[in-house]
Write a protein that holds these residues in place. Sequence first.
Motif, PDB file in Angstrom:
ATOM      1  N   ARG B 358      16.852   6.855  66.617  1.00 45.42           N
ATOM      2  CA  ARG B 358      16.515   5.773  65.683  1.00 45.42           C
ATOM      3  C   ARG B 358      17.325   4.536  66.048  1.00 45.42           C
ATOM      4  N   VAL B 359      16.798   3.374  65.672  1.00 47.26           N
ATOM      5  CA  VAL B 359      17.521   2.108  65.866  1.00 47.26           C
ATOM      6  C   VAL B 359      17.395   1.277  64.599  1.00 47.26           C
ATOM      7  N   PRO B 366      19.294   3.243  70.894  1.00 45.38           N
ATOM      8  CA  PRO B 366      18.939   4.427  70.115  1.00 45.38           C
ATOM      9  C   PRO B 366      20.102   5.419  70.019  1.00 45.38           C
ATOM     10  N   LEU B 367      20.216   6.021  68.847  1.00 46.19           N
ATOM     11  CA  LEU B 367      21.186   7.095  68.605  1.00 46.19           C
ATOM     12  C   LEU B 367      20.458   8.199  67.842  1.00 46.19           C
ATOM     13  N   PRO B 368      20.872   9.448  68.025  1.00 46.44           N
ATOM     14  CA  PRO B 368      20.288  10.503  67.183  1.00 46.44           C
ATOM     15  C   PRO B 368      20.752  10.331  65.750  1.00 46.44           C
ATOM     16  N   ARG B 369      19.794  10.309  64.831  1.00 50.44           N
ATOM     17  CA  ARG B 369      20.089  10.035  63.419  1.00 50.44           C
ATOM     18  C   ARG B 369      19.247  10.927  62.530  1.00 50.44           C
ATOM     19  N   ASN B 418      27.698   7.562  45.200  1.00 46.42           N
ATOM     20  CA  ASN B 418      28.140   6.191  45.464  1.00 46.42           C
ATOM     21  C   ASN B 418      28.566   5.980  46.913  1.00 46.42           C
ATOM     22  N   GLY B 419      27.988   6.752  47.836  1.00 40.19           N
ATOM     23  CA  GLY B 419      28.274   6.536  49.244  1.00 40.19           C
ATOM     24  C   GLY B 419      29.312   7.493  49.790  1.00 40.19           C
ATOM     25  N   GLY B 420      29.341   7.611  51.104  1.00 41.59           N
ATOM     26  CA  GLY B 420      30.271   8.540  51.718  1.00 41.59           C
ATOM     27  C   GLY B 420      30.566   8.193  53.159  1.00 41.59           C
ATOM     28  N   GLN B 421      31.372   9.032  53.785  1.00 43.30           N
ATOM     29  CA  GLN B 421      31.811   8.774  55.163  1.00 43.30           C
ATOM     30  C   GLN B 421      32.237  10.096  55.781  1.00 43.30           C
ATOM     31  N   VAL B 422      32.100  10.208  57.103  1.00 41.54           N
ATOM     32  CA  VAL B 422      32.464  11.463  57.755  1.00 41.54           C
ATOM     33  C   VAL B 422      33.149  11.190  59.087  1.00 41.54           C
ATOM     34  N   LYS B 480      25.942   4.677  60.886  1.00 41.52           N
ATOM     35  CA  LYS B 480      26.468   5.237  62.133  1.00 41.52           C
ATOM     36  C   LYS B 480      26.376   4.220  63.281  1.00 41.52           C
ATOM     37  N   GLY B 481      27.449   4.139  64.045  1.00 42.70           N
ATOM     38  CA  GLY B 481      27.452   3.275  65.223  1.00 42.70           C
ATOM     39  C   GLY B 481      27.255   1.808  64.892  1.00 42.70           C
TER      40      GLY B 481
END
Lengths: 502, 508
Positions: B358-359, B366-369, B418-422, B480-481
């Motif tokens: 996806r972009v 492109p990155l896998p998403r 409310n959102g997150g991160q990994v 991501k990215g």
Amino acid sequence: MLSNKSSSDFLNRQQNRIHAYVDQLLALLVQAERPAERPAERPRAGLPRLKGWRFTLSIGRSLSLSIVDNELGDVYGPPTARDSLGGGIYLIWEDDRRTSTTLDRYTVMNFEQCLKEWRALSFTELYGPDILAPGIYPEVAMLDEAILPLVEGDTTLFYRILSQGQRELQANGALFVDASTNASLTTSYICNSKGLNLSYSSTGFSFSFFADSLYGNGYSKRRLCPEGEVEVVLDDIKTMLPFFKQEGQFVSRADRPALGTASPSDHPAEPPVGDSVLLGSNVAVSFVSTFLLSNLYGSRVVNGQAAFEKGDFLAKKAVIREDISLMLDSLRPYEFSAGRLTGEGVPGGRVALIEKGRLNTPILDLKYANLMGLPPTPAGSVYMEIANQPSPDGAVSHSVPSHMAEAVSQRKSLPELIRQVDHGLLVYVLMGMHTQDGTSGRYSVSAPRSLVIGQGEFKGVVKTTLTGNFFDNLNDPRTTFGWDPREDNPAMLIQCQASTAQ
Amino acid sequence: MPEPRNEKFRVAEYSETLAAILRRADELGVYAIARVQDSQSRSLSLSNGRLETISQAMLAGVGLQVFTQEGFTSFICSDEINPAIGRELVETAASMAHSGSGFATRPSRAVFDLTPDGVATYWSGYKSLDETDYPELVKQMTEANEAARRYGSHLVVRTQLSLTDTHWRIVRSDGTDLSFDQPTSLASHTITAIGSASRLPVNLGATISGADDSILLQPASRNLWELRTRNAAHLATALTDAPLLPASHSNRGYKLILDYALAKGLAHEAFGHASESDVMATSVLGDHGKMRLGEQLGPDTVTITDGSILGDYAYQPISACGKPRQTVNIMEEGRLVAGLADLFSAEKAGLVASGAERVESYRHLPLPRMSNIRITLKDPAPFDRPFEEITPLELQARLIEIGYIKEGEPCLYLAGYNGGQVMPKEGDFVFNCAAIYDLSLAQPKLYQPAIFSGKILSVLQSIQGGLGPLHLDAQGHCGKGGQNVPSSGGSHSFIVIAPNEQIFVGGR
């Protein structure tokens, strides 16, 4: 080490292309200001004329190269070139309806059709601003011609910097290196129906390295980095990385009943009790941005969605400690925040948003300046100033004015701040800051790589959750600041609850 | 080059440019993947009944990846789309790609093994922006803003609508030529409540998402948004005077109940990112660069799936490299069976490419998403009340009734995402909720939101059960990215997480 080759052909070509576009657009807009005299021949027949307009337009080229998971220039970080031309336009129609939309490369050739669509999108904007008459726009250095060869496509320097960094960091224990380099050139125009017609070109150059996803550093300015800057960045990472690879132990004050239970307060009169946590300058900036800056936007203040109300600014209400000021500055040479004027034509400058702890002005565009009854503010970045510890007038590469030299020399350095911590944490990376509600000041964020400080020395890393209220921290007399000469904003030593999650 | 068959596609205009790009690539002996984007969007916003802005934006351009025969690559993009520029782009890109050969660059020849995907168009059938009645939408949004403010006495409401109509066309040197549209719509309120005692403001959101203006015009969708708005307004008001979660509640023996939006966050942050093939060299779901396929990493009741759904906010039928996107069971009955793999890193990660590229725009690589990711549980307990109408007290009663908790058992209910991160390399994740209820008390007690953090593998093993039907419309954005793309997903109405020392709810 770095190339200083000057090349202006590419710049000239870019400038010529945007000049041609702007000339056409100006002619079309001037024509649209006149009534349609011969309806049968005019595609815009039936449309009211324009009584005012302003636009910003930029043409840009950037070049980049990256290392992703040790792979230099592979499919996830290849040599990359990006070209673009675009901007925004604001129209005031004869009947005072307004249109706000974008410009692209094809607007000029489809102008008559665009005009019809723009009219269809127009709306009655209560308190919509007028077009600003031209003013005096300060000069600020934003263009470094040494960057132009990079933008033209010469990736040699990129490969050299990244290869050097990867080699040195891996030789010093980094298992995985991530890094990137970027160079850019942009030429911008800002024009309006009252005669403003200003253009300028600017460059950018940046690089950064991150080792094992634990610690990173970099450089980012509108000019090429000075000799030795790559080595300074790499040496810092090589020095810090080993500390992040040791497991540490930290006993929170909350888990030491003899010392009292932590109790972050919602009331500024009650200073927070907890652990000593040193926020690295980048983390401190993210706190300032989330909990202070987000409450200083004019639209949020006027519409009642900020921690501060309109009356608070008019009354110059004291909201943080009186030795702390928050400045908005667009005049710092070669910073990415540098700018001669805003897109609305407001001249660049330097203004206190919070002056000596008291609210001075929100960040105001023309519309909200009218609604607040205050002057509009320039664009730019925010910088903290601490009384008797003035913030740097630029990074290490910029000279400090002589009248500030003595005060600057009295600033506490980051290493000095670290040495004064007997039992605490140093935080360079946070997770979850973007999930916080900035209006209350309350925070609950994860710090997965907190460096334990014991008697002023690093003792390994722990994972912690930080809880508190940033407004309380900014009012707490124990909060202290330490300056890294390469950073624009200080690190902050605060008291907050640091819960360990083993 | 054959024309896409559906005349509605704006990207059909660029055939000549794309043909010129592929021809020049062939002349220079490089493989090309070109993606053209033609996007139109409109947005409007209101604050407290006042129309703040209506704006439109257009975005059109071409992004081009080239690969030399050795597998060295580069990327170039431009918003100028014509045959001459197309040829220039190929020449510059080829030159940049060759520059990598003198350095320790890892080549990628995966594109040379691709099988052609033919010439086809994929039309979603949703309404275009040209078919949208904007005065009607302004009226609807104004009414919605007024209605939201009536849910409390001191509420400030900002209301926003965003409609985007994006057309893509992706061509490759192997003759593949695929076009598709990607419509999205999002209506949201940001509700600010000011505490009567504390004077502290609290912001909460209420959103509805989909593919076009039907999110506002269809009664069922509109009613759903109103219910969410009512709940958000009441919760924001209650939160202004709610206490912080005591440290004693932070974990250590507390069972957790997550609503489906948080469960989507868990699936996305705690699991989905770690299953993406480009991070497998360092992911906790990888071992020496290969995905740990076949390993039992969760209870045998847990299945985690990712796939695009027509009409969903994160809909994308074709990947950014022109491969049909597959629906993938990443985990089946607790066993790791597949990853989200792009064509560039699939083989290295020991996976089969699933069209996951996806972009954000034509300007991005492109990155896998993920697209729509969901957690499904075997034999979920029935809970047939409409999700938006379930109160914490009703949830508590149902949990006790079916035996998931006992009366007085330590249990926290985390509501609203409310959102997150990994950090997939370390297995750490965080996300935040809108509110926390202590369900161990006879009358559930409301607390301020607090960050929920943990280790990916620990939380997977602790998923104990689910209640209610599947809801897959938890909308969000993934960064991501540095690329912002729509995401979505969900789970059953609620999922139950057993107590676990590795899961932490930050308190005071």
